[in-house]
Design a protein around this motif. Sequence first.
Motif, PDB file in Angstrom:
ATOM      1  N   ARG A 298      42.157  39.799  35.593  1.00 51.45           N
ATOM      2  CA  ARG A 298      41.480  38.942  34.610  1.00 51.45           C
ATOM      3  C   ARG A 298      42.367  37.756  34.229  1.00 51.45           C
ATOM      4  NH1 ARG A 298      37.494  40.225  30.786  1.00 51.45           N
ATOM      5  NH2 ARG A 298      36.811  41.643  32.400  1.00 51.45           N
ATOM      6  N   TYR A 299      43.695  38.005  34.187  1.00 55.87           N
ATOM      7  CA  TYR A 299      44.623  36.938  33.808  1.00 55.87           C
ATOM      8  C   TYR A 299      45.290  36.296  35.031  1.00 55.87           C
ATOM      9  CZ  TYR A 299      43.709  37.901  28.967  1.00 55.87           C
ATOM     10  OH  TYR A 299      43.069  38.012  27.749  1.00 55.87           O
ATOM     11  N   GLU A 300      44.631  36.498  36.185  1.00 56.45           N
ATOM     12  CA  GLU A 300      45.053  35.863  37.455  1.00 56.45           C
ATOM     13  C   GLU A 300      46.510  36.152  37.787  1.00 56.45           C
ATOM     14  OE1 GLU A 300      43.600  31.823  38.008  1.00 56.45           O
ATOM     15  OE2 GLU A 300      42.102  32.183  36.439  1.00 56.45           O
ATOM     16  N   LEU A 301      46.954  37.373  37.468  1.00 58.01           N
ATOM     17  CA  LEU A 301      48.345  37.742  37.738  1.00 58.01           C
ATOM     18  C   LEU A 301      48.459  38.463  39.086  1.00 58.01           C
ATOM     19  CD1 LEU A 301      49.200  38.753  34.108  1.00 58.01           C
ATOM     20  CD2 LEU A 301      50.526  37.126  35.478  1.00 58.01           C
ATOM     21  N   PRO A 302      49.521  38.198  39.855  1.00 60.39           N
ATOM     22  CA  PRO A 302      49.670  38.810  41.171  1.00 60.39           C
ATOM     23  C   PRO A 302      49.963  40.309  41.075  1.00 60.39           C
ATOM     24  CG  PRO A 302      51.639  37.585  40.595  1.00 60.39           C
ATOM     25  CD  PRO A 302      50.649  37.329  39.506  1.00 60.39           C
ATOM     26  N   GLN A 303      49.525  41.044  42.092  1.00 59.29           N
ATOM     27  CA  GLN A 303      49.658  42.506  42.024  1.00 59.29           C
ATOM     28  C   GLN A 303      50.353  43.113  43.234  1.00 59.29           C
ATOM     29  OE1 GLN A 303      45.560  43.670  41.325  1.00 59.29           O
ATOM     30  NE2 GLN A 303      45.436  41.998  39.874  1.00 59.29           N
ATOM     31  N   THR A 304      50.651  42.281  44.231  1.00 66.89           N
ATOM     32  CA  THR A 304      51.213  42.824  45.466  1.00 66.89           C
ATOM     33  C   THR A 304      52.618  42.291  45.692  1.00 66.89           C
ATOM     34  OG1 THR A 304      48.993  42.784  46.348  1.00 66.89           O
ATOM     35  CG2 THR A 304      50.743  43.132  47.948  1.00 66.89           C
TER      36      THR A 304
END
Length: 359
Positions: A298-304
């Motif tokens: 939702r907050y366009e934060l990277p996850q990988t």
Amino acid sequence: MERIQIFASADYEVLIGNDLLDRAGDHIADALKMQSGFETTTAVIVSDDNVFPLYGDRLKKSLNDKGFRTIEFVFPHGEKSKSLATYGELLEFMCESKVKRSDMIVALGGGVVGDLSGFAAASYQRGITFIQIPTTLLAAVDSSVGGKTAVDLKSGKNQVGAFYQPRLVLCDIDTLKTLPKEEYECGCGEIIKYAILESEEFFDELLEKPVSEQYEHVIATCVNIKKHYVENDEFDTGLRMKLNLGHTFGHAVETCSEYTILHGQAVAMGMAAITKAASEMGLCSKETAVRVLELLDRYELPQTISFGLQEMYEAMLVDKKNNGTVTNLIVPSAIGNCRIMKIPTEKLKGWLAEGGVED
Ligand code: NAD
Ligand code: GLY
């Protein structure tokens, strides 16, 4: 305006609201009144080359109007400046400018400015008054409160520093209007950390309404959560370690990227990886992992994390959270509930792999 008191080795207030910058001189003078026997005449404004042109003049005027002499030390923005070299230049500058033990440093900027100038304040003539004026969301919710100050070494982040509480934190939310989008997102990464640590209700509020539409409430909620950790474990030997949720992997990401990946982005990747690992190992539900990833998204934060297992592992070995044989990992059990787990260092690769880091 929100006013939060922090009771630590030195007590101080955190003020959060609009229009605080133009009244900084008044607020600082009030905070200094509590300091008996000292007359503060000079304010050393420490800032970076993005923030000072935006807000430096207003801060100077406010301090000058209150009778303080101001001098300024402005350095190039970015993590690379949080170095022994810049720290040394600042100390030399203060000495050459005849700054006295009774004077003060006012940090105007994000976490880089705050961490570096806080360490200078802690060590210059064995300690001078320190004021924090955070201008990033990340600094407002995290780095300006709690007294951790540091600079980086080439071999690792925050390897030299001190615990040194500010005398006052002034958070003018109007300064956040000029924050670049990715810096806003980084601050949201640390905000999500507090929600995962402490409050499902706060987690839902972040899903329902963007942080930018509820700054005062969100910052005050985070500062109140941090207050609890700092007051109960100022020197980070137990409970406070929980604030490192996402940071053990995150700091390694920052090191591997040579600081091209921003702190809040790295923490987001770290939180995603540790939550995935916890869910794979049955330490939290699959639903918890899905919800954490949804909020980060939702907050366009990277996850990988795109660095390899070995590279990440080596970077983790220099982290302060690793004592050589054991690393304290902060592991989510559910939204609003995390535990500290002591992980033998040789098992870290397994955790990274479960968190999606590839060979
Ligand atoms: P930062 O200080 O580098 O600021 C990010 C960028 O935003 C910089 O380019 C800066 O010039 C710019 N900027 C700042 N305020 C602005 C504004 N209002 N308008 C426009 N541009 C603005 O980074 P940060 O994310 O604030 O802080 C990261 C640092 O904080 C890291 O070094 C991290 O280790 C440290 N940190 C410390 C603690 C602590 O407890 N001491 C906690 C978390 C993070
Ligand atoms: N940002 C982590 C701490 O203050 O402990």
